[in-house]
Design an enzyme around this catalytic site. Structure first.
Site, mmCIF file in Angstrom:
data_model
loop_
_atom_site.group_PDB
_atom_site.id
_atom_site.type_symbol
_atom_site.label_atom_id
_atom_site.label_comp_id
_atom_site.label_asym_id
_atom_site.label_seq_id
_atom_site.Cartn_x
_atom_site.Cartn_y
_atom_site.Cartn_z
ATOM 1 C CG HIS A 69 -91.799 24.711 18.757
ATOM 2 N ND1 HIS A 69 -91.333 25.589 19.703
ATOM 3 C CD2 HIS A 69 -92.112 23.573 19.424
ATOM 4 C CE1 HIS A 69 -91.364 25.012 20.883
ATOM 5 N NE2 HIS A 69 -91.842 23.779 20.751
ATOM 6 C CB THR A 71 -93.757 19.737 20.461
ATOM 7 O OG1 THR A 71 -93.186 20.918 21.017
ATOM 8 C CG2 THR A 71 -92.893 18.534 20.818
ATOM 9 C CG HIS A 153 -100.055 22.774 21.673
ATOM 10 N ND1 HIS A 153 -99.805 21.445 21.915
ATOM 11 C CD2 HIS A 153 -99.125 23.470 22.387
ATOM 12 C CE1 HIS A 153 -98.786 21.337 22.747
ATOM 13 N NE2 HIS A 153 -98.345 22.551 23.041
ATOM 14 C CB THR A 155 -96.413 26.769 23.858
ATOM 15 O OG1 THR A 155 -96.776 25.427 24.149
ATOM 16 C CG2 THR A 155 -96.351 27.568 25.150
HETATM 17 P P1 2AM Z 1 -94.989 22.548 24.022
HETATM 18 O O1 2AM Z 1 -94.896 21.625 22.846
HETATM 19 O O2 2AM Z 1 -96.325 22.554 24.663
HETATM 20 O O3 2AM Z 1 -94.585 23.949 23.693
HETATM 21 C C1 2AM Z 1 -89.333 21.986 24.979
HETATM 22 O O4 2AM Z 1 -89.661 21.901 26.322
HETATM 23 C C2 2AM Z 1 -90.550 21.764 24.118
HETATM 24 O O5 2AM Z 1 -91.016 20.423 24.242
HETATM 25 C C3 2AM Z 1 -91.723 22.642 24.435
HETATM 26 O O6 2AM Z 1 -92.208 23.088 23.212
HETATM 27 C C4 2AM Z 1 -92.661 21.755 25.217
HETATM 28 O O7 2AM Z 1 -94.023 22.009 25.186
HETATM 29 C C5 2AM Z 1 -92.342 20.395 24.690
HETATM 30 N N1 2AM Z 1 -92.437 19.391 25.757
HETATM 31 C C6 2AM Z 1 -91.785 19.392 26.945
HETATM 32 N N2 2AM Z 1 -92.071 18.280 27.638
HETATM 33 C C7 2AM Z 1 -92.916 17.549 26.892
HETATM 34 C C8 2AM Z 1 -93.551 16.287 27.061
HETATM 35 N N3 2AM Z 1 -93.387 15.550 28.159
HETATM 36 N N4 2AM Z 1 -94.367 15.863 26.067
HETATM 37 C C9 2AM Z 1 -94.560 16.591 24.973
HETATM 38 N N5 2AM Z 1 -93.977 17.779 24.745
HETATM 39 C C10 2AM Z 1 -93.159 18.260 25.689
#
Ligand code: 2AM
Length: 222
Positions: A69, A71, A153, A155
Site C-alpha cells: 500500500h 500510506t 511510496h 514499502t
Molecule cells: P510505510 O507507509 O512507509 O509503509 C503501518 O505501520 C503503516 O503506517 C506502514 O505502512 C508505515 O510505513 C506507516 N507509518 C508508520 N508510522 C508512520 C509515521 N509516523 N508516519 C507516516 N507513516 C507511518
C-alpha cells in the site's frame, strides 16, 4: 470513551489490488536479484554488510511488510497529530473506497529499506496531507522544501529491525540530494531503467516505463 477513539484507523492509504501485488513484488525481487550481482553494487557492499568483500543476498536481507500500500496518513488510531482532521477532510470522505491508478516511477534501495516511489496525480494529491513532508523534517532536514507528495511510496521490504516508516525517510533523503543538484552517479543501464548511486548505500532505479497499478483508497485498522 475508548470506542470513540477506536473509530480512527491505524492509517489511510491506497491499497494495491491483490492480483497485482505479486507483480510488483516479482519486479522488485528481480531487481534485487540483479542488483546484488552488479560489480558496481559489490564495490559498495560494505555499506550493507559493514564488512568489505562479504556477499549479501538482498532477497533475504529485506523482509516483506504485509499488504502492499501507499500510506497517505498515519493516524495511529487517532493518536497521531492531525488524524481526526484528515479523516474528516472532504476529499477523504468523498474518495473513500474509490479506485485509482497509482504510478510507480522508481524503485529505491538503501541498507535499511526497499521501496517504490509513487508519483501522484493532481487528483491523488487531494488525499495527500499538507504536512506529510514537513513531518519528516526532524529525520530529513530538507524534506519540508520538497514538493507535496514527495514522500509517497510503497514499502516493499525492510532490513531486520527496521520499521516501515523508514522507507519514506529514505526516499526523501534521495530526493533531497537530487534537489540539491546531485543527480547520482549513473551506475548501470538496466532493462527496467537507469540505476543511479547516491552514496551511503542509496540506489535509485528510475523506471523507463512507470508501473501503473490499480489501487483502492481505504484504511487499515490492524
Ligand atoms: P510505510 O507507509 O512507509 O509503509 C503501518 O505501520 C503503516 O503506517 C506502514 O505502512 C508505515 O510505513 C506507516 N507509518 C508508520 N508510522 C508512520 C509515521 N509516523 N508516519 C507516516 N507513516 C507511518
Amino acid at each position: 470513551g475508548p470506542l470513540e477513539e477506536m473509530t480512527l484507523p491505524l492509517y489511510f492509504g491506497w491499497f494495491l489490488v491483490s492480483a497485482v501485488q505479486d507483480n510488483v513484488r516479482c519486479t522488485a525481487m528481480d531487481f534485487l536479484k540483479t542488483l546484488d550481482t552488479l560489480e558496481v553494487f559489490k564495490k559498495h557492499l560494505n555499506e550493507f554488510t559493514g564488512k568489505a568483500e562479504k556477499e549479501v543476498d538482498l532477497e533475504q536481507y529485506f523482509k516483506a511488510k504485509g499488504t502492499l500500500h501507499c500510506t497517505t496518513k498515519f493516524c495511529d488510531y487517532g493518536k497521531a497529530n492531525g488524524a481526526k482532521e484528515y479523516a474528516e477532510k472532504q476529499a477523504v470522505t468523498d474518495f473513500y473506497g474509490s479506485a485509482f491508478e497509482l504510478s510507480l516511477s522508481a524503485l529505491f534501495v538503501t541498507p535499511r529499506t526497499v521501496g517504490a516511489r509513487v508519483s501522484l496525480t493532481e487528483e491523488q494529491l487531494l488525499l495527500w496531507p499538507d504536512d506529510a513532508e514537513k513531518e519528516a523534517e526532524s529525520v530529513v532536514p530538507a524534506a519540508a522544501s520538497l514538493p507535496l507528495g514527495s514522500r509517497a511510496h510503497v514499502t516493499l521490504g525492510c532490513a531486520e529491525g527496521v520499521e516501515a516508516v523508514q522507507t519514506g525517510f529514505d526516499l526523501l533523503e534521495i530526493l533531497a540530494l537530487q534537489q540539491a543538484g546531485q543527480q547520482g552517479e549513473v551506475a548501470e543501464e538496466m532493462e527496467l531503467g537507469t540505476l543511479a548511486y547516491f552514496g551511503e548505500g542509496r540506489w535509485l532505479l528510475s523506471l523507463r516505463e512507470p508501473m501503473r497499478i490499480p489501487a483502492f483508497f481505504s484504511s487499515f485498522y490492524g
